[in-house]
Design a protein around this motif. Structure first.
Motif, PDB file in Angstrom:
ATOM      1  N   VAL A  24      61.108  16.054  11.277  1.00 37.52           N
ATOM      2  CA  VAL A  24      60.826  14.710  11.776  1.00 37.52           C
ATOM      3  C   VAL A  24      60.324  13.849  10.640  1.00 37.52           C
ATOM      4  O   VAL A  24      59.264  14.077  10.111  1.00 37.52           O
ATOM      5  CB  VAL A  24      59.777  14.715  12.899  1.00 37.52           C
ATOM      6  N   GLN A  27      61.503   8.050  10.925  1.00 34.68           N
ATOM      7  CA  GLN A  27      61.804   7.813  12.329  1.00 34.68           C
ATOM      8  C   GLN A  27      62.305   6.404  12.591  1.00 34.68           C
ATOM      9  O   GLN A  27      63.064   6.159  13.506  1.00 34.68           O
ATOM     10  CB  GLN A  27      60.557   8.069  13.172  1.00 34.68           C
ATOM     11  N   LEU A 299      51.975  18.808  10.517  1.00 34.05           N
ATOM     12  CA  LEU A 299      52.073  17.733  11.505  1.00 34.05           C
ATOM     13  C   LEU A 299      51.026  16.662  11.244  1.00 34.05           C
ATOM     14  O   LEU A 299      49.884  16.967  10.878  1.00 34.05           O
ATOM     15  CB  LEU A 299      51.872  18.293  12.919  1.00 34.05           C
ATOM     16  N   TYR A 304      53.599  10.343  17.235  1.00 32.93           N
ATOM     17  CA  TYR A 304      54.907  10.926  16.971  1.00 32.93           C
ATOM     18  C   TYR A 304      54.781  12.232  16.199  1.00 32.93           C
ATOM     19  O   TYR A 304      55.780  12.839  15.820  1.00 32.93           O
ATOM     20  CB  TYR A 304      55.801   9.946  16.196  1.00 32.93           C
ATOM     21  N   ARG A 308      53.104  14.689  20.215  1.00 31.78           N
ATOM     22  CA  ARG A 308      54.402  14.638  20.894  1.00 31.78           C
ATOM     23  C   ARG A 308      55.005  16.046  20.934  1.00 31.78           C
ATOM     24  O   ARG A 308      55.273  16.651  19.908  1.00 31.78           O
ATOM     25  CB  ARG A 308      55.333  13.683  20.149  1.00 31.78           C
ATOM     26  N   THR A 311      58.233  16.745  18.912  1.00 37.45           N
ATOM     27  CA  THR A 311      58.062  16.885  17.463  1.00 37.45           C
ATOM     28  C   THR A 311      57.622  18.297  17.125  1.00 37.45           C
ATOM     29  O   THR A 311      58.132  18.915  16.179  1.00 37.45           O
ATOM     30  CB  THR A 311      57.046  15.862  16.935  1.00 37.45           C
ATOM     31  N   GLN A 314      60.605  20.516  17.486  1.00 41.29           N
ATOM     32  CA  GLN A 314      61.566  20.366  16.400  1.00 41.29           C
ATOM     33  C   GLN A 314      61.118  21.123  15.161  1.00 41.29           C
ATOM     34  O   GLN A 314      61.894  21.867  14.551  1.00 41.29           O
ATOM     35  CB  GLN A 314      61.766  18.882  16.052  1.00 41.29           C
ATOM     36  N   GLU A 315      59.849  20.942  14.782  1.00 38.38           N
ATOM     37  CA  GLU A 315      59.361  21.625  13.579  1.00 38.38           C
ATOM     38  C   GLU A 315      59.379  23.144  13.763  1.00 38.38           C
ATOM     39  O   GLU A 315      59.725  23.891  12.842  1.00 38.38           O
ATOM     40  CB  GLU A 315      57.954  21.141  13.240  1.00 38.38           C
ATOM     41  N   TYR A 332      69.277  12.361  13.042  1.00 40.34           N
ATOM     42  CA  TYR A 332      68.247  12.184  14.076  1.00 40.34           C
ATOM     43  C   TYR A 332      68.742  11.449  15.322  1.00 40.34           C
ATOM     44  O   TYR A 332      68.056  11.450  16.336  1.00 40.34           O
ATOM     45  CB  TYR A 332      67.029  11.393  13.558  1.00 40.34           C
ATOM     46  N   ARG A 341      66.089  12.808  18.235  1.00 37.47           N
ATOM     47  CA  ARG A 341      64.904  12.040  18.628  1.00 37.47           C
ATOM     48  C   ARG A 341      64.647  12.141  20.131  1.00 37.47           C
ATOM     49  O   ARG A 341      63.892  11.338  20.684  1.00 37.47           O
ATOM     50  CB  ARG A 341      65.064  10.570  18.233  1.00 37.47           C
TER      51      ARG A 341
END
Length: 444
Positions: A24, A27, A299, A304, A308, A311, A314-315, A332, A341
């Motif tokens: 991420v 953005q 993070l 975001y 979130r 996020t 995703q990581e 994204y 996203r």
């Protein structure tokens, strides 16, 4: 549901074949990226008087969201040797075996100091601060690159078994470290209770928060088996506060955690997340960061970032070798998945690679052997992906196309029905109640 060629454009999002990436960043202004090759000229040649060493370790990729590509070596003891910025490996080793992030490689490397100030290595005009002692690989001898262990074997999966994946049957024991840099003016904004509830729900038992999203999206195949949060005080350094050096953040945090919590406690975990204080937003151009593949994520303390769930997902999934999801050539921009996203579960191609879902019966290899009669219907019944991971997508192998014999052009299609419930409840109306078609580089 009947699938005909006329429905294959209902929803299209493209998974990148570009490179293995943290997930991420950028953005607000997505940037299209092509193949995994750097777009810039290679760094200048290193000092010929620098020493050359043979390195053996797992190659990982980190997207630092500054327009440059960064690879790094992790040896068996966890020591980090970053490659100079924009230094990329070839597509194959010295025996023409394809190589990728996640492979254990051996190669000859010219070694010198790298740092956030001199990411391409020290030279006559750039000197690293004395506090940054890490040695990096400034150049490689491509003729010496050899694959020792392929990435799929490191991940302990059989690439020929469609029921296996990179993120099932994992001992996912997560330690989240809230970083307190108050001594250098960067105090944390989150506490242990808040972060625990973000991950494990209001009662801290996994029935809620990110843990519940993982259960929903993986159909119970991926669970946080052990979880703890701690606030630690790493040593301040300009590498962190001035350069947002990801390896400086993690190495200082690990050292502080081992000293504060004890080595036995620290070693009890298999994955680690570093939550940076909000004051570092000005120097860290990302909401989240991850090794691809790896066991570490970073993070931000923002809406975001760690606040979130998508996020965090995703990581986390980056650690299991998946890249960002694209749409129409834009990284994204796939809002149907957390890997783009979206505030929703991974798409069918991603679920397949993770090992969380299986194809419909006789629908995993739809090619000329299945589509034999022109104009004839072939029918499958697909459940919406939120209901079950069993038999929930189709995989089309278009071997009738002339381009299918071209490794750079050949694609596979993944077809699934998405409905905004359970883990997909946050999916927007553009993607809800529709058939989705994703394409993936066939060589993957």
């Amino acid at each position: 549901m009947r699938i005909r060629a006329t429905c294959l454009l209902l929803a299209l999002a493209v998974l990148s074949s570009a490179g293995l990436v943290d997930m991420v960043g950028g953005q607000d202004t997505p940037t299209p990226k092509g193949s995994g090759k750097p777009l810039r000229s290679p760094p200048p040649p290193p000092d010929p008087n620098l020493p050359t060493f043979t390195l053996t370790g797992e190659i990982k990729y980190v997207d630092t969201h500054d327009g440059h590509r960064t690879y790094t070596f992790y040896d068996a003891e966890g020591n980090v040797t970053p490659l100079a910025r924009d230094l990329a490996l070839s597509d194959v080793d010295n025996k023409t075996v394809p190589i990728s992030a996640g492979d254990v490689l051996q190669l000859e490397c010219v070694v010198g100091r790298v740092c956030s100030s001199c990411p391409s290595g020290e030279n006559a005009t750039c000197t690293c601060p004395s506090e940054e002692q890490i040695q990096g690989c400034l150049s490689t001898n491509q003729a010496t690159v050899s694959q020792v262990v392929p990435a799929w074997q490191v991940a302990q999966m059989d690439p020929n078994n469609p029921n296996e994946g990179t993120a099932i049957n994992k001992n996912y024991r997560l330690l989240v470290l809230i970083l307190d840099y108050t001594a250098c003016g960067f105090a944390p904004s989150l506490d242990v209770d808040t972060v625990t509830q973000l991950y494990m729900g209001p009662n801290g038992d996994g029935n809620g928060g990110v843990a519940e999203k993982f259960k929903q999206c993986s159909y119970g195949k991926f669970n946080i088996s052990y979880f703890q949060v701690a606030v630690i005080k790493p040593v301040c350094s300009t590498a962190v506060t001035g350069g947002c050096s990801w390896w400086a953040i993690s190495s200082a945090a690990d050292a502080a955690a081992k000293a504060q919590l004890g080595l036995p406690f620290f070693s009890n975990f298999t994955y680690y997340t570093y939550v940076v204080p909000p004051g570092l937003q000005s120097v860290c151009p990302w909401a989240g960061l991850a090794l691809v593949p790896g066991k570490q994520t970073w993070l931000q303390s923002t809406g975001y970032g760690v606040l979130r769930w998508a996020t965090i997902m995703q990581e986390t999934i980056h650690n299991f070798g998946l890249w960002h999801s694209w749409k129409n050539g834009w990284e994204y921009e796939d809002y149907s998945t957390a890997m783009g996203r979206g505030d929703s579960c991974p798409n069918a191609a991603e679920l397949s690679r993770l090992g969380w879902a299986t194809a419909a019966a006789q629908g995993g290899e739809i090619n000329t052997g299945v589509l034999t009669a022109p104009g004839a219907y072939v029918t499958w019944t697909l459940p919406a992906t939120y209901i079950t991971g069993d038999n929930n997508y189709l995989r089309v192998i278009p071997n009738w196309l002339p381009t299918y014999g071209n490794n750079s052009l050949a694609k596979h299609l993944y077809i699934a029905l998405r409905v905004p419930k359970a883990g997909d409840a946050g999916m927007g109306s553009t993607y809800s109640n529709r058939v989705h078609v994703h394409e993936v580089n066939a060589t993957m």
